[in-house]
Design a protein around this motif. Structure first.
Motif, PDB file in Angstrom:
ATOM      1  N   ILE A 599      11.073  19.289  -1.031  1.00  0.00           N
ATOM      2  CA  ILE A 599      11.279  18.950  -2.437  1.00  0.00           C
ATOM      3  C   ILE A 599      11.992  20.089  -3.159  1.00  0.00           C
ATOM      4  CG2 ILE A 599      10.109  18.518  -4.627  1.00  0.00           C
ATOM      5  CD1 ILE A 599       7.972  17.011  -3.053  1.00  0.00           C
ATOM      6  N   ALA A 600      11.575  21.312  -2.846  1.00  0.00           N
ATOM      7  CA  ALA A 600      12.212  22.469  -3.477  1.00  0.00           C
ATOM      8  C   ALA A 600      13.678  22.578  -3.064  1.00  0.00           C
ATOM      9  CB  ALA A 600      11.445  23.739  -3.097  1.00  0.00           C
ATOM     10  N   LEU A 601      13.964  22.313  -1.780  1.00  0.00           N
ATOM     11  CA  LEU A 601      15.351  22.365  -1.319  1.00  0.00           C
ATOM     12  C   LEU A 601      16.191  21.283  -1.987  1.00  0.00           C
ATOM     13  CD1 LEU A 601      14.920  23.030   2.521  1.00  0.00           C
ATOM     14  CD2 LEU A 601      15.618  24.659   0.760  1.00  0.00           C
ATOM     15  N   ALA A 602      15.592  20.117  -2.182  1.00  0.00           N
ATOM     16  CA  ALA A 602      16.330  19.021  -2.819  1.00  0.00           C
ATOM     17  C   ALA A 602      16.726  19.400  -4.242  1.00  0.00           C
ATOM     18  CB  ALA A 602      15.489  17.755  -2.813  1.00  0.00           C
ATOM     19  N   MET A 613      25.685  22.632  -1.421  1.00  0.00           N
ATOM     20  CA  MET A 613      25.205  23.928  -0.960  1.00  0.00           C
ATOM     21  C   MET A 613      23.805  24.166  -1.507  1.00  0.00           C
ATOM     22  SD  MET A 613      27.865  25.030   0.757  1.00  0.00           S
ATOM     23  CE  MET A 613      27.633  26.789   0.950  1.00  0.00           C
ATOM     24  N   LEU A 614      23.012  24.952  -0.753  1.00  0.00           N
ATOM     25  CA  LEU A 614      21.670  25.324  -1.196  1.00  0.00           C
ATOM     26  C   LEU A 614      21.749  26.627  -1.992  1.00  0.00           C
ATOM     27  CD1 LEU A 614      19.569  24.597   2.033  1.00  0.00           C
ATOM     28  CD2 LEU A 614      19.618  23.248  -0.073  1.00  0.00           C
ATOM     29  N   SER A 647      15.599  14.715   4.352  1.00  0.00           N
ATOM     30  CA  SER A 647      16.116  13.617   3.536  1.00  0.00           C
ATOM     31  C   SER A 647      17.638  13.676   3.496  1.00  0.00           C
ATOM     32  CB  SER A 647      15.544  13.697   2.121  1.00  0.00           C
ATOM     33  OG  SER A 647      16.018  14.873   1.483  1.00  0.00           O
ATOM     34  N   MET A 648      18.263  12.561   3.159  1.00  0.00           N
ATOM     35  CA  MET A 648      19.722  12.500   3.106  1.00  0.00           C
ATOM     36  C   MET A 648      20.275  13.440   2.038  1.00  0.00           C
ATOM     37  SD  MET A 648      22.231   9.180   2.661  1.00  0.00           S
ATOM     38  CE  MET A 648      21.817   8.535   4.279  1.00  0.00           C
ATOM     39  N   ARG A 649      19.543  13.662   0.969  1.00  0.00           N
ATOM     40  CA  ARG A 649      20.027  14.546  -0.100  1.00  0.00           C
ATOM     41  C   ARG A 649      20.136  15.986   0.388  1.00  0.00           C
ATOM     42  NH1 ARG A 649      20.520  15.245  -5.542  1.00  0.00           N
ATOM     43  NH2 ARG A 649      19.778  17.217  -6.405  1.00  0.00           N
ATOM     44  N   VAL A 650      19.215  16.374   1.270  1.00  0.00           N
ATOM     45  CA  VAL A 650      19.157  17.761   1.741  1.00  0.00           C
ATOM     46  C   VAL A 650      19.984  17.956   3.011  1.00  0.00           C
ATOM     47  CG1 VAL A 650      17.573  19.570   2.585  1.00  0.00           C
ATOM     48  CG2 VAL A 650      16.898  18.079   0.697  1.00  0.00           C
TER      49      VAL A 650
END
Length: 696
Positions: A599-602, A613-614, A647-650
């Motif tokens: 969740i935090a990465l998303a 990019m993260l 997840s696809m977002r991440v």
């Protein structure tokens, strides 16, 4: 006239079929003498045409229709023989052409006619036909025996970058055509030999039958019958055997013709090659002249020919010296560009898509003349890449480089070195697979492909190392493996716009509506190339190009962002992607992230010019990478090669992060893995305890 010829060319098959049927009809239907004369002149004209075409042919394959022509012309001559035989025996005449040959050519003497006919038959049957048949037989045998070697030479030139794929296909087609041609000529020469035999038999039948008919039915005396029917029969034989002799000569010229320059022909080759040695011509002419000085020998013919030959040799020698002087004065005009010419400098601008440079100590490893089979391995590598990634690997130019260490090789992409290694040709590379416990003697090194510790050992130590449970491979295998992995890792950069165009043309054959609807109406060729490069960068096979094009075509109507299009293409290929990573038990082993971490990465994903990019702190990034590496290592110790599932977002952002640290690690989305029936957990990433609030 041109329009008439165009219309005529559309129906050549109909005319040919009608002509062959008409020739067969000659065997059955009686012909009037006038029509027979026309057909006999046509037969003679056709034979002359075939002979002249053979003379002007540069190489045998330019006259590849000759075997079929031999059959048709032989059948035509036999039909004319039967028609003329029918007229001779029934009406004691056979038209003006045969009468002319019987009276003018042989002077009305049937004895002279028989002698001339027999001489022509012996020349055709014994000399020309037998020789041409033997040459065709030997050529067919040697051509078939040489086919494997020629095919290997073409593969070697293709892999070395000397020729391209189109040229290789043309050369392979030419080799096959040569084998077919000489094989057909070996059989077709039997038609001419059989025709000569049939001519002799028909002559005997006509003479004997004519004498019997003339004496019994027409009440002629024996000498009158012999004279009349013999002259007609011999005239008929000459009318048919002279064209047969011309065609036999044409056959001999074609099968004995060596390939020459395209601007040359047989006459020019004979003059050039005989005139290339004026000293030989002058010596022969002088000897001829000396023979004329011997008492009793005719003076004028020998001395005249000898003097003419000496004069001709003198002028040929003078012209030859002038040509040599001209070539010495202007060496760059002989066809080879000088070092400073524009053509030579332009070649320096060419950049090979891929090249393999080896030190001189490794030349025997890649030189086919030394018995090396590495070029065959390169062909297999290109096939493997085509199956695994769906692209055609560009031609790999293999060459030696004296600036390299003798045992070093360098792999370059577009002129830039991307990998290198060191090999020892006569030694083996031993790697500890994790099961070996004892140490073996050798030269410590690092395996160039995966960076694993290894040892170079002698061939005498090979069995000992294998018994100690080391993985042992030879030097060519090490190089082939390294080359394969470099191609896989850089396949996305090797896919040019021209390659993409060729792939689209290939798909268009079976899916024309799909390609026409997509390019350029919705996406440009460059955008399709970018999507394919995105997939190849993650080692996704693009063989199912129709599915990719359908997916990005539907998505591009709403959004043309390359990253989004690529994710749509991945989802369309989800089943194939998952199958790519399944293990022997048909399971797909995955590593997941803790829910709060994901969740935090998303929330930290930001879209940039380089894609998602993260944006996380360095400390958290380090803990994340360490946790992922630890989870992968733990799963590997259990015998699995897991993929990371998020997840696809991440997914895309995490893949970009891992690309620099774990370039071969696959990252799948939950949506992609959902289509696979046998997903198994290989663990959860454990991060060292620190608050996630440190993330920006």
């Amino acid at each position: 006239m041109p329009s008439f010829l165009t219309r005529f060319g559309k129906y050549t098959d109909v005319f040919l079929a009608g002509g062959i049927v008409s020739v067969i009809a000659l065997l059955i239907v009686p012909l009037p003498p006038e029509l027979l004369a026309i057909l006999q002149v046509l037969n003679l004209g056709a034979a002359l045409t075939i002979l002249l075409v053979a003379i002007y042919t540069q190489e045998p394959l330019e006259f590849s229709v000759l075997p079929a022509l031999l059959l048709v012309t032989t059948l035509m001559r036999l039909g004319l023989n039967i028609s003329s035989t029918r007229l001779i025996l029934l009406q004691a005449q056979a038209g003006p052409v045969i009468d002319a040959f019987g009276s003018f050519v042989i002077g009305g003497s049937f004895i002279v006619g028989i002698v001339v006919f027999l001489i022509l038959t012996v020349i055709q049957f014994v000399v020309i036909t037998n020789g041409a048949g033997r040459v065709a037989e030997v050529a067919a045998r040697f051509t078939l025996d040489a086919m494997p070697g020629k095919q290997m030479a073409i593969d070697a030139d293709l892999n070395a970058g000397v020729i391209d794929q189109t040229t290789a296909q043309q050369r392979r087609r030419k080799i096959q055509q040569e084998a077919d041609f000489y094989g057909a000529m070996d059989g077709a020469s039997k038609f001419v030999k059989g025709d000569a035999t049939a001519g002799i038999i028909i002559i005997l039948i006509n003479i004997i039958g004519g004498i019997i008919i003339g004496v019994v039915q027409n009440n002629l005396d024996i000498m009158t019958a012999i004279n009349r029917y013999s002259l007609l029969t011999i005239g008929d034989g000459l009318v048919t055997q002279i064209p047969a002799l011309l065609i036999s000569t044409a056959t001999g010229i074609v099968v004995t013709r060596a390939e020459s320059d395209k601007s040359s022909n047989l006459g020019r080759d004979i003059v050039n090659q005989l005139g290339f040695q004026p000293r030989a011509m002058g010596t022969a002419a002088a000897l001829i002249g000396l023979i004329g000085l011997i008492p009793g020998m005719p003076f004028l013919p020998f001395v005249g020919i000898g003097a003419s030959g000496v004069v001709g040799a003198f002028y040929l020698n003078r012209n030859k010296q002038k040509e040599i002087a001209a070539e010495a004065a202007t060496p760059t005009q002989s066809g080879a560009p000088s070092d400073d010419s524009a053509e030579s400098v332009m070649k320096l601008l060419d950049v090979d898509a891929m090249e393999l440079a080896v030190g001189y100590g490794l030349i025997s490893l890649v030189d086919k003349n030394s018995g090396a089979n590495f070029l065959t391995r390169v062909s297999l590598i290109r096939r493997q890449i085509a199956q695994e990634l769906g692209i055609i690997t560009p031609t790999i130019r293999i060459h030696d480089d004296v600036s390299l260490d003798p045992n070093t090789y360098v792999i370059k992409i577009r002129g830039v070195a991307v990998a290198e290694g060191k090999l020892f040709v006569s030694q083996y590379l031993a790697m500890n697979s994790g099961l070996a416990e004892e140490e073996i003697d050798g030269i410590p090194t690092v395996e160039p492909t995966f960076g694993l510790p290894a040892i170079w050992i002698s061939s005498a130590m090979k069995e000992t190392a294998e018994a100690a449970k080391y993985t042992v491979v030879d030097a060519p295998s090490v190089l082939a493996t390294h080359l394969t992995e470099v191609i896989k890792a850089n396949a996305w950069s090797l896919l040019s716009k021209q390659d993409t165009h060729q792939l689209m043309d290939h798909v268009k054959v079976s899916h024309p509506a799909l390609v026409d609807d997509l390019v350029p109406a919705i996406l440009s060729l460059g955008e399709v190339q970018a999507v394919l490069q995105f997939l190849l960068r993650e080692r996704v096979c693009i063989r199912d190009l129709p599915a990719i094009l359908e997916a990005i075509g539907a998505a591009a109507r709403a959004n043309k962002d390359i990253d989004i299009l690529a994710e749509r293409a991945r989802y369309a290929l989800a089943r194939a992607i998952c199958a790519q990573y399944q293990e022997s038990d048909k399971g797909l082993y995955v590593i997941t992230l803790p829910n709060d971490t994901e969740i935090a990465l998303a929330h930290s994903v930001e879209r940039t010019d380089q894609g998602p990019m993260l944006t996380i702190e360095t400390s958290f990034m380090q803990r994340l990478l360490e946790g992922i590496a630890a989870a992968i290592e733990k799963s590997a110790m259990e015998g699995h090669q897991p993929v990371i599932m998020v997840s696809m977002r991440v997914r895309m952002a995490l893949r970009r992060l891992l690309e620099r640290h774990l370039p071969t690690q696959a990252v799948l989305s939950y949506e992609e893995a959902s289509v696979f029936p046998n997903v198994k957990s290989a663990g959860v990433v454990q991060l060292s305890p620190q608050p996630l609030a440190a993330m920006s």
